[in-house]
Design a protein around this motif. Structure first.
Motif, short mmCIF file in Angstrom:
data_model
loop_
_atom_site.label_atom_id
_atom_site.label_comp_id
_atom_site.label_asym_id
_atom_site.label_seq_id
_atom_site.Cartn_x
_atom_site.Cartn_y
_atom_site.Cartn_z
N MET A 1 0.81 -1.21 0.00
CA MET A 1 0.00 0.00 0.00
C MET A 1 0.85 1.26 0.00
SD MET A 1 -3.02 -0.92 -0.50
CE MET A 1 -3.74 0.72 -0.37
N LYS A 2 2.08 1.18 0.44
CA LYS A 2 2.97 2.35 0.36
C LYS A 2 3.24 2.73 -1.09
CE LYS A 2 5.32 1.94 4.82
NZ LYS A 2 6.58 1.62 5.54
N GLU A 3 3.07 1.78 -2.00
CA GLU A 3 3.25 2.05 -3.43
C GLU A 3 1.94 2.41 -4.12
OE1 GLU A 3 4.86 -1.59 -4.83
OE2 GLU A 3 6.68 -1.48 -3.60
N ARG A 4 0.84 2.41 -3.36
CA ARG A 4 -0.49 2.63 -3.94
C ARG A 4 -1.13 3.86 -3.30
NH1 ARG A 4 -2.39 -1.11 -8.07
NH2 ARG A 4 -0.79 -2.72 -8.13
N LYS A 5 -0.54 5.01 -3.54
CA LYS A 5 -0.98 6.23 -2.87
C LYS A 5 -2.40 6.63 -3.25
CE LYS A 5 3.06 6.81 -0.90
NZ LYS A 5 3.23 6.58 0.55
N ASN A 6 -2.87 6.19 -4.41
CA ASN A 6 -4.19 6.61 -4.88
C ASN A 6 -5.30 5.63 -4.52
OD1 ASN A 6 -3.16 8.96 -6.12
ND2 ASN A 6 -2.56 7.77 -7.93
N GLN A 7 -4.94 4.58 -3.80
CA GLN A 7 -5.94 3.60 -3.38
C GLN A 7 -6.13 3.65 -1.87
OE1 GLN A 7 -4.14 0.39 -6.18
NE2 GLN A 7 -6.07 -0.48 -5.45
N VAL A 8 -7.36 3.38 -1.46
CA VAL A 8 -7.71 3.38 -0.04
C VAL A 8 -7.85 1.94 0.43
CG1 VAL A 8 -9.48 4.00 1.65
CG2 VAL A 8 -8.88 5.60 -0.18
N LEU A 9 -7.20 1.61 1.52
CA LEU A 9 -7.43 0.35 2.22
C LEU A 9 -7.89 0.70 3.63
CD1 LEU A 9 -5.15 -2.83 2.35
CD2 LEU A 9 -6.60 -2.10 4.25
N GLN A 10 -9.14 0.39 3.91
CA GLN A 10 -9.69 0.64 5.24
C GLN A 10 -10.00 -0.71 5.89
OE1 GLN A 10 -12.46 3.87 5.68
NE2 GLN A 10 -13.69 2.75 7.17
N VAL A 11 -9.62 -0.85 7.15
CA VAL A 11 -9.82 -2.10 7.88
C VAL A 11 -11.08 -1.98 8.73
CG1 VAL A 11 -8.79 -3.77 9.47
CG2 VAL A 11 -7.33 -2.46 7.90
N GLY A 12 -11.85 -3.07 8.79
CA GLY A 12 -13.18 -3.03 9.39
C GLY A 12 -13.24 -3.09 10.90
N HIS A 13 -12.44 -2.26 11.57
CA HIS A 13 -12.62 -2.07 13.03
C HIS A 13 -13.61 -0.93 13.20
CE1 HIS A 13 -9.60 -4.93 14.30
NE2 HIS A 13 -8.76 -4.44 13.41
N GLN A 14 -14.88 -1.24 13.00
CA GLN A 14 -15.89 -0.21 12.79
C GLN A 14 -16.23 0.58 14.04
OE1 GLN A 14 -16.49 -3.49 12.68
NE2 GLN A 14 -18.45 -4.03 13.59
N TYR A 15 -16.04 -0.01 15.23
CA TYR A 15 -16.50 0.68 16.43
C TYR A 15 -15.72 1.96 16.69
CZ TYR A 15 -19.07 -3.61 17.13
OH TYR A 15 -19.92 -4.67 16.96
N LYS B 1 -15.82 9.02 2.15
CA LYS B 1 -15.08 10.29 2.18
C LYS B 1 -13.62 10.08 1.78
CE LYS B 1 -17.90 12.29 5.88
NZ LYS B 1 -17.92 12.65 7.31
N ARG B 2 -13.01 9.01 2.28
CA ARG B 2 -11.59 8.77 1.99
C ARG B 2 -11.38 8.42 0.51
NH1 ARG B 2 -11.99 10.56 6.47
NH2 ARG B 2 -12.03 12.32 5.02
N ILE B 3 -12.33 7.72 -0.08
CA ILE B 3 -12.24 7.44 -1.52
C ILE B 3 -12.28 8.75 -2.30
CG2 ILE B 3 -13.48 6.46 -3.49
CD1 ILE B 3 -14.29 4.14 -1.63
N LYS B 4 -13.12 9.67 -1.87
CA LYS B 4 -13.30 10.94 -2.59
C LYS B 4 -12.15 11.91 -2.35
CE LYS B 4 -17.15 9.69 -4.48
NZ LYS B 4 -17.22 9.45 -5.93
N ASP B 5 -11.62 11.95 -1.09
CA ASP B 5 -10.58 12.95 -0.82
C ASP B 5 -9.16 12.37 -0.82
OD1 ASP B 5 -10.17 11.76 1.72
OD2 ASP B 5 -11.46 13.19 2.74
N GLY B 6 -9.04 11.03 -0.86
CA GLY B 6 -7.73 10.41 -0.95
C GLY B 6 -6.92 10.42 0.34
N LEU B 7 -7.53 10.84 1.44
CA LEU B 7 -6.81 10.88 2.71
C LEU B 7 -6.77 9.50 3.36
CD1 LEU B 7 -8.21 14.23 4.18
CD2 LEU B 7 -6.08 13.86 2.92
N LEU B 8 -5.86 9.33 4.29
CA LEU B 8 -5.68 8.04 4.96
C LEU B 8 -6.80 7.82 5.97
CD1 LEU B 8 -3.46 5.77 5.00
CD2 LEU B 8 -2.58 6.89 7.06
N PRO B 9 -7.49 6.67 5.93
CA PRO B 9 -8.52 6.40 6.93
C PRO B 9 -7.90 6.28 8.32
CG PRO B 9 -8.61 4.81 5.12
CD PRO B 9 -7.33 5.56 4.97
#
Length: 398
Positions: free
Chosen positions: A144-158, A355-363
């Motif tokens: 993911m360090k090589e994939r700056k334009n992709q979002v990976l969010q982990v499902g720790h939803q609480y 939001k993170r998909i749209k703004d590209g920021l880190l979740p």
């Protein structure tokens, strides 16, 4: 004359093209995210119901599961007639009609499917625990360090709930004083099994019972609270002690149905006690953070602050904790930290994913924090099954 006409026309054309590009960009930002669901068990179908309540943010395009009866159940959900169904996630991803994918499959399959989702250029919502083992977690971090334009969010939803953001705010502000103990439980009274009509599907359906596929109670339940402590203090445990066994259901399972962890966060002077069992549901979900100035007692959707008696000169000492003008104290001397219960944490998590998909920021729950928690879970299970203390090695920092 002809030159002036040509320049005027090409100027209009260029302006038109620019406007068209800007319009396309605006439409792309405002359009729903086309998403596919890989894994249609209880969790996957639960996520489908959440996404159906968010039509302006997400458009479900396809669903995938290796078990036909789960696909059938998913397709019966509202809107299911419009979704393409797959039994092969690779085929689903090769269709190239997705912006993002949800991976809600047995733990041992998180990593290989995540690799393929990422390689296809999709954003990824990867259910917890992020990976089955340490090597996979560290590899996803590198990828993911090589994939700056992709979002990976982990499902720790609480942790996406306003409740838990308020908890972090209170602790950062020093409301609890010096924190030295955390007590967490997630108990239930039941065998955790699903009915299986075909014995050949036992491990596919009841994968949580088998160590080749699952991290057991630690990965499936306690990982949420371990993750929150890691995020809350930007830390990880460095000593892991644990005990447990198959003490309730002698039914051929391999993962323990009764576990207790003691994790040491040496840099903080903090001890975390994490327990889960399948033989008693009285406590259910229990989460207490204890400091020299007070205790936070949390559920998934509400919390109460109990100030230490010695620091309470008057009940107004914590005025403002709940955000209300009138503080309502309970019979035990506590005050709610929010005026009302929060929504399902999964909805907050997917609102942030959008939001993170749209703004590209880190979740907040990203590949780094996900790896830190996955490593913590793995080391806790090492201690649990070996009955030996395990330590976090320096080379494990993601």
């Amino acid at each position: 004359m002809q030159r002036r006409f040509f320049l005027k026309q090409t100027g209009l054309l260029a302006g038109g093209l620019l406007a068209a590009k800007e319009l396309m960009a605006i439409n792309k930002l405002s359009a729903p995210v086309r998403i596919g669901i890989i894994g249609c068990g209880d969790r996957g179908r639960g996520i489908i119901h959440i996404l159906n309540r968010m039509p302006d943010q997400f458009q479900i395009v396809s669903v995938c599961d290796v078990l036909d009866f789960r696909l059938t159940a998913a397709k019966k959900i509202e809107g299911g007639e419009r979704w393409t169904a797959y039994t092969d996630y690779s085929e689903m991803l090769r269709a190239k009609n997705l912006d993002a994918a949800v991976v809600a499959v047995p733990l041992h399959m998180h990593y290989p499917i995540a690799l393929e989702v990422i390689s296809q250029g999709c954003h990824l919502y990867l259910e917890k625990t992020m990976t089955y083992n340490i090597e996979q977690a560290l590899d996803l971090v590198r990828l993911m360090k090589e994939r700056k334009n992709q979002v990976l969010q982990v499902g720790h939803q609480y942790r996406y709930s306003p409740l838990y953001y308020r908890v972090k705010e209170m602790i950062d502000r020093g409301d609890l004083g010096k924190i030295t103990q955390v007590d967490c439980r997630w108990d239930r009274n039941g065998d955790w099994r699903r009915p299986v009509d075909d014995p050949r599907l036992e491990r596919a359906v009841n994968w949580r019972m088998y160590r080749a596929y699952s991290g057991g109670l630690v990965a499936e339940l306690l990982s949420h609270q371990i993750d929150f402590i890691n995020w809350l203090f930007d830390v990880h445990p460095d000593e892991f002690s644990a005990t447990g066994g198959i003490d309730v259901f002698g039914d051929g399972r391999e993962t323990f149905d009764n576990v207790q962890l003691m994790l040491r966060y040496s840099g903080l002077g903090l001890i975390g006690n994490f327990g889960a069992m399948c033989g008693n549901a009285y406590d259910g979900y229990l989460f207490k953070i204890k400091g020299t100035r007070g205790t936070l007692s949390l559920l998934t959707d509400e919390g109460v602050f109990y100030p230490e008696k010695k620091i309470v000169k008057s009940k107004t000492v914590v005025d403002g904790v709940s955000g209300a003008s009138e503080i309502t104290w309970d019979k035990k001397g506590g005050v709610p930290i929010l005026p009302e219960k929060t929504k399902d944490g999964t909805q907050y998590a997917f609102e942030d994913f959008y939001k993170r998909i749209k703004d590209g920021l880190l979740p907040d729950s990203n590949v780094i924090t996900g790896a830190r928690t996955a490593i913590s879970v793995h080391l806790a299970n090492q201690a649990l099954y070996s009955k030996q203390m395990v330590t976090w090695k320096k080379n494990l920092e993601p």
